[in-house]
Design a protein around this motif. Structure first.
Motif, PDB file in Angstrom:
ATOM      1  N   MET A 135       0.911  -0.923   0.061  1.00 54.20           N
ATOM      2  CA  MET A 135      -0.144   0.050  -0.025  1.00 54.20           C
ATOM      3  C   MET A 135       1.044   1.009   0.234  1.00 54.20           C
ATOM      4  O   MET A 135       1.770   1.314   0.549  1.00 54.20           O
ATOM      5  CB  MET A 135      -1.387   0.069   1.437  1.00 54.20           C
ATOM      6  N   PHE A 136       0.677   2.880  -0.493  1.00 60.65           N
ATOM      7  CA  PHE A 136       1.750   3.651  -0.591  1.00 60.65           C
ATOM      8  C   PHE A 136       0.594   4.608   0.101  1.00 60.65           C
ATOM      9  O   PHE A 136      -0.574   4.489   0.590  1.00 60.65           O
ATOM     10  CB  PHE A 136       1.024   4.313  -2.314  1.00 60.65           C
ATOM     11  N   ALA A 137       1.616   4.634   1.146  1.00 65.18           N
ATOM     12  CA  ALA A 137       1.361   5.678   1.887  1.00 65.18           C
ATOM     13  C   ALA A 137       2.140   7.405   1.786  1.00 65.18           C
ATOM     14  O   ALA A 137       3.112   7.294   1.393  1.00 65.18           O
ATOM     15  CB  ALA A 137       1.392   5.513   3.121  1.00 65.18           C
TER      16      ALA A 137
ATOM     17  N   HIS B 231      -8.595  -1.246  -4.235  1.00 64.23           N
ATOM     18  CA  HIS B 231      -8.943  -2.219  -4.705  1.00 64.23           C
ATOM     19  C   HIS B 231     -10.682  -2.462  -4.373  1.00 64.23           C
ATOM     20  O   HIS B 231     -11.285  -3.088  -4.415  1.00 64.23           O
ATOM     21  CB  HIS B 231      -8.948  -3.768  -4.090  1.00 64.23           C
ATOM     22  N   GLY B 232     -10.540  -0.351  -4.193  1.00 64.60           N
ATOM     23  CA  GLY B 232     -12.397  -0.035  -3.925  1.00 64.60           C
ATOM     24  C   GLY B 232     -12.847  -0.802  -2.792  1.00 64.60           C
ATOM     25  O   GLY B 232     -12.591  -1.108  -1.451  1.00 64.60           O
ATOM     26  N   ILE B 233     -14.197  -0.047  -2.302  1.00 64.39           N
ATOM     27  CA  ILE B 233     -14.886   0.507  -0.437  1.00 64.39           C
ATOM     28  C   ILE B 233     -14.560  -1.150  -0.119  1.00 64.39           C
ATOM     29  O   ILE B 233     -14.382  -0.633   0.807  1.00 64.39           O
ATOM     30  CB  ILE B 233     -16.396   0.832  -1.266  1.00 64.39           C
TER      31      ILE B 233
ATOM     32  N   ALA C  77      -9.163  -3.682   4.997  1.00 63.85           N
ATOM     33  CA  ALA C  77      -7.916  -4.711   5.177  1.00 63.85           C
ATOM     34  C   ALA C  77      -6.915  -2.971   4.812  1.00 63.85           C
ATOM     35  O   ALA C  77      -5.530  -3.192   5.504  1.00 63.85           O
ATOM     36  CB  ALA C  77      -7.722  -5.336   4.155  1.00 63.85           C
ATOM     37  N   SER C  78      -7.381  -2.085   4.279  1.00 59.47           N
ATOM     38  CA  SER C  78      -6.461  -0.933   3.857  1.00 59.47           C
ATOM     39  C   SER C  78      -6.438  -0.372   5.406  1.00 59.47           C
ATOM     40  O   SER C  78      -5.328   0.054   6.055  1.00 59.47           O
ATOM     41  CB  SER C  78      -7.151  -0.235   2.825  1.00 59.47           C
ATOM     42  N   LEU C  79      -7.484  -0.255   6.055  1.00 58.92           N
ATOM     43  CA  LEU C  79      -6.916   1.005   7.073  1.00 58.92           C
ATOM     44  C   LEU C  79      -6.026  -0.128   8.095  1.00 58.92           C
ATOM     45  O   LEU C  79      -5.716   0.391   8.952  1.00 58.92           O
ATOM     46  CB  LEU C  79      -8.371   0.873   8.532  1.00 58.92           C
ATOM     47  N   GLU C  80      -6.684  -1.510   8.891  1.00 61.33           N
ATOM     48  CA  GLU C  80      -5.274  -1.944   9.918  1.00 61.33           C
ATOM     49  C   GLU C  80      -4.369  -2.351   9.087  1.00 61.33           C
ATOM     50  O   GLU C  80      -3.404  -2.042   9.912  1.00 61.33           O
ATOM     51  CB  GLU C  80      -6.490  -3.957   9.000  1.00 61.33           C
ATOM     52  N   ALA C  81      -4.147  -2.055   7.657  1.00 56.34           N
ATOM     53  CA  ALA C  81      -2.339  -2.165   7.546  1.00 56.34           C
ATOM     54  C   ALA C  81      -2.069  -0.065   7.916  1.00 56.34           C
ATOM     55  O   ALA C  81      -0.946  -0.456   7.970  1.00 56.34           O
ATOM     56  CB  ALA C  81      -2.383  -2.115   6.112  1.00 56.34           C
ATOM     57  N   LEU C  82      -2.860   0.468   7.787  1.00 55.99           N
ATOM     58  CA  LEU C  82      -2.308   2.161   8.171  1.00 55.99           C
ATOM     59  C   LEU C  82      -1.599   1.964   9.663  1.00 55.99           C
ATOM     60  O   LEU C  82      -0.930   2.470  10.425  1.00 55.99           O
ATOM     61  CB  LEU C  82      -2.971   2.795   8.272  1.00 55.99           C
TER      62      LEU C  82
END
Length: 140
Positions: free
Chosen positions: A1-3, A93-95, A100-105
């Motif tokens: 993920m790009f942050a 990958h959309g909504i 999963a994206s929040l968990e990664a952050l």
């Protein structure tokens, strides 16, 4: 993920809230917002989903627009997005990929998080396939 890291001024989001609900209640609020936007034929380039709290009492979330953009529509609920630093990630990958994206952050090492609402920033471009979702997590 790009942050990346961003620092912003605070702003108010007005729209429709889920109070003491669940994730399944969120699309209902987005539908209400969409209906209001249709009435005034408004197509914003940016919308926000602000997660105020998640806990034993349920989810508190507002789907809306920056307060200056809600002229002419019924937007009964509001939340302050606090000024400060944020860790920002792109949802790839959309909504359905937001959790999963929040968990990664939230698992990025060496970051001190601060107590403030997280938010989703939805960018709508002229070409639908280029739409983008960003997650903004408050940090110290």
């Amino acid at each position: 993920m790009f942050a990346r890291f961003e620092e912003i001024e605070g702003f108010i989001v007005k729209g429709f809230a889920v109070k003491n609900g669940g994730r399944a209640d969120i699309p209902v609020q987005w539908n209400k917002l969409e209906q209001e936007l249709d009435v005034v034929n408004l197509r914003p380039k940016i919308t926000y989903g602000v997660c105020i709290s998640m806990g034993d009492e349920g989810l508190h979330y507002v789907a809306g627009l920056v307060s200056s953009a809600v002229k002419g529509i019924n937007a009964p609920d509001q939340v302050l997005v606090s000024a400060g630093r944020y860790l920002v990630g792109i949802v790839e990958h959309g909504i359905e990929d937001i959790p999963a994206s929040l968990e990664a952050l939230l698992n990025v090492k060496g970051i001190n998080f601060r107590h403030a609402p997280c938010f989703e920033k939805y960018h709508f471009y002229d070409e639908a396939e280029n739409n983008e979702i960003e997650l903004w997590v408050p940090i110290e």
